[in-house]
Design a protein around this motif. Structure first.
Motif, short mmCIF file in Angstrom:
data_model
loop_
_atom_site.label_atom_id
_atom_site.label_comp_id
_atom_site.label_asym_id
_atom_site.label_seq_id
_atom_site.Cartn_x
_atom_site.Cartn_y
_atom_site.Cartn_z
N LEU A 192 0.82 -1.22 0.00
CA LEU A 192 0.00 0.00 0.00
C LEU A 192 0.85 1.26 0.00
O LEU A 192 2.05 1.22 0.28
N CYS A 193 0.22 2.39 -0.29
CA CYS A 193 0.93 3.67 -0.30
C CYS A 193 1.31 4.06 1.12
O CYS A 193 0.79 3.51 2.09
N ASP A 194 2.23 5.04 1.24
CA ASP A 194 2.76 5.42 2.55
C ASP A 194 1.67 5.82 3.53
O ASP A 194 1.71 5.47 4.71
N GLU A 195 0.69 6.56 3.02
CA GLU A 195 -0.36 7.06 3.91
C GLU A 195 -1.18 5.92 4.50
O GLU A 195 -1.62 5.99 5.65
N HIS A 196 -1.41 4.87 3.74
CA HIS A 196 -2.36 3.86 4.17
C HIS A 196 -1.75 2.59 4.74
O HIS A 196 -2.46 1.75 5.29
N ARG A 197 -0.42 2.46 4.64
CA ARG A 197 0.23 1.22 5.05
C ARG A 197 -0.10 0.89 6.51
O ARG A 197 -0.37 -0.25 6.84
N ASP A 209 -10.58 3.69 -1.86
CA ASP A 209 -10.86 4.96 -2.52
C ASP A 209 -9.57 5.66 -2.96
O ASP A 209 -9.61 6.61 -3.73
N CYS A 210 -8.41 5.19 -2.47
CA CYS A 210 -7.14 5.88 -2.70
C CYS A 210 -6.79 5.87 -4.19
O CYS A 210 -6.93 4.88 -4.88
N LYS A 211 -6.30 7.04 -4.67
CA LYS A 211 -6.02 7.17 -6.11
C LYS A 211 -4.58 6.80 -6.45
O LYS A 211 -4.21 6.75 -7.63
N ARG A 212 -3.74 6.55 -5.43
CA ARG A 212 -2.32 6.29 -5.73
C ARG A 212 -2.17 4.90 -6.33
O ARG A 212 -2.87 3.96 -5.95
N PRO A 213 -1.21 4.78 -7.28
CA PRO A 213 -1.06 3.52 -8.03
C PRO A 213 -0.88 2.30 -7.12
O PRO A 213 -1.42 1.23 -7.39
N ALA A 214 -0.10 2.46 -6.01
CA ALA A 214 0.17 1.32 -5.14
C ALA A 214 -1.13 0.75 -4.58
O ALA A 214 -1.39 -0.46 -4.66
N CYS A 215 -1.96 1.64 -4.03
CA CYS A 215 -3.23 1.19 -3.45
C CYS A 215 -4.18 0.69 -4.54
O CYS A 215 -4.91 -0.27 -4.33
N ARG A 216 -4.15 1.36 -5.70
CA ARG A 216 -5.01 0.90 -6.80
C ARG A 216 -4.68 -0.55 -7.15
O ARG A 216 -5.58 -1.38 -7.27
ZN LIG Z 1 -3.32 4.77 -0.50
#
Ligand SMILES: [Zn+2]
Ligand SMILES: [Zn+2]
Length: 426
Positions: A192-197, A209-216
């Motif tokens: 996941l992205c840094d914010e959501h890890r 809902d996250c738009k960052r490629p990692a979470c997508r």
């Molecule tokens: Zn994210």
């Protein structure tokens, strides 16, 4: 507190809308009013500010809109107030306060204030039109609400947009799904992205809902809420989709379309323009919020609504070549070089007859007045000099297209102007 800039300019992130661009706003709002009033939604006018608690409860403390962007201040009495960051919470607060007999169907047009980073397409004061319908849980109301938004965009001349639809479930089925989603995402935490890890468990819907490629990438094949609905939510969702099919409203299912607060239930939807760039292509959205009235202190009451961003719709109109800023022309411009009495009286007569007319002031020269008449875009110049005054006539000169100047008796001028307008209509 920083000094105010001395030059006359609008605050950062805001803009003035001048004529004739503002004419498009009139058309959009009138179009919207026509569509929703035909479906029995009535205009509601709310204050531009509320007690901050209305938005803190009604939108959610940990949303970006409230937590990072809301204009919040203590007034001179020390009351904590906030400028309206969106439309829904105020309408629901008014419903709780005045308890109109449900079903309560309301529409609004309002500025919305958010302290966003200034960038193209984002303003600290933007504007929304929207509707809210309170007191009805029937899925056919969801269909009505979505179809009204779709119909408005089409009436504005847009066709290149996509409607995405999802179901958020309810208090019966969503908790089980959230636990399942949190479990799956916790296993994939490293992707996941840094914010959501580290915050998967707290709000797994945010990750979806996250738009960052990692979470997508990490959420592409996670379990979908629509596959875990309880019977009642499944029946509701199916009825909504059937209704959209029946009304010929095209849509795409989108399992990522989620809202992070408990009072959002079942139907959720968004419209995205395919004609403008992705960062600002959201032109409107909404959904069901069956828990919101209670959240604001009212009795359990289902509700659904949407908000549409006027600036975004206008961007989409620009991209699609819809709704050019071309207001209707003046019917006549009165050029009076005989003292101004004719200009004064003739413009009044024309306007009383429902025609659009203007004139020059301050007794300027014939040449100067004719220049202004040309620039005004009027169809006809109505010229009254000393000669016409003496003869009781008006010289009618076409300013656009072919046509000869002719002399018309003073008492027939209004009819001649009206006839000229009629001829130009398709
Ligand atoms: Zn994210
Ligand atoms: Zn359910």
């Amino acid at each position: 507190m920083s000094d105010e800039p001395r030059e006359a300019r609008a605050p950062t992130g805001t803009r003035d809308v001048l004529w004739p661009e503002s004419w498009r706003w009139e058309v959009l709002v009138a179009t919207f009013a026509g569509q929703v009033e035909a479906a029995a939604y009535g205009l509601v006018l709310n204050p531009m500010f509320e007690y901050a608690s209305v938005f803190r409860r009604g939108i959610g403390d940990d949303s970006d809109v409230v937590g990072k962007e809301m204009y919040e201040f203590a007034d001179r009495d020390g009351q904590l107030l906030a400028l309206r960051p969106e439309g829904t919470a105020s309408v629901v607060r008014a419903f709780v306060q005045h308890h109109p007999v449900p079903p309560y169907k309301a529409w609004y047009v309002t500025p919305a204030f958010r302290h966003e980073r200034p960038q193209a397409g984002r303003y600290r004061q933007h504007h929304q039109v929207g509707i809210e319908a309170l007191g009805v849980a029937d899925a056919d109301l969801d269909v009505e609400v979505v179809a009204l938004a779709d119909g408005f965009f089409r009436a504005a001349g847009l066709s290149r947009f996509v409607l995405k639809v999802n179901s958020m479930g309810d208090g019966t089925c969503r908790p089980g799904y959230l636990a399942l989603l949190a479990e799956v995402l916790t296993e994939r935490r490293d992707q996941l992205c840094d914010e959501h890890r580290d915050r998967v468990a707290a709000n797994p819907l945010r990750v979806l809902d996250c738009k960052r490629p990692a979470c997508r990438a990490a959420t592409e094949d996670v379990p979908r809420l629509v596959d875990h609905l309880c019977d009642a939510c499944r029946v509701h969702h199916r009825r909504v989709l059937e209704g959209l099919d029946a009304l010929g409203v095209p849509y795409e299912p989108d399992h990522r379309l989620v809202r992070g607060f408990d009072y959002y239930t079942r139907t959720t939807f968004e419209f995205a323009s395919a004609a403008i760039e992705a960062a600002q292509n959201g032109i409107g959205g909404g959904g069901r919020y069956d828990g919101l009235v209670e959240m604001l202190g009212g009795p359990p009451t289902p509700g659904i609504g949407f908000g549409i961003g006027i600036e975004r719709v206008l961007l989409a109109c620009d991209a699609e070549g819809a709704l050019p800023a071309v207001p209707p022309a003046l019917d006549a411009y009165v050029v009076d070089t005989a003292g101004g009495v004719a200009a004064r009286d003739l413009t009044a007569e024309l306007r009383r007859a429902g025609l659009r007319a203007d004139r020059a002031f301050e007794g300027r020269s014939m040449k100067s007045q004719m220049k202004t008449a040309d620039r005004s875009g009027a169809r006809l110049a109505l010229i009254v000099g000393p000669g016409e005054q003496e003869a009781g006539t008006v010289s009618v000169r076409p300013l656009r297209g072919d046509g000869e100047q002719r002399s018309v008796p003073r008492d027939q001028v209004v009819d001649v102007v009206r006839a000229a307008r009629g001829e130009e209509r398709p």
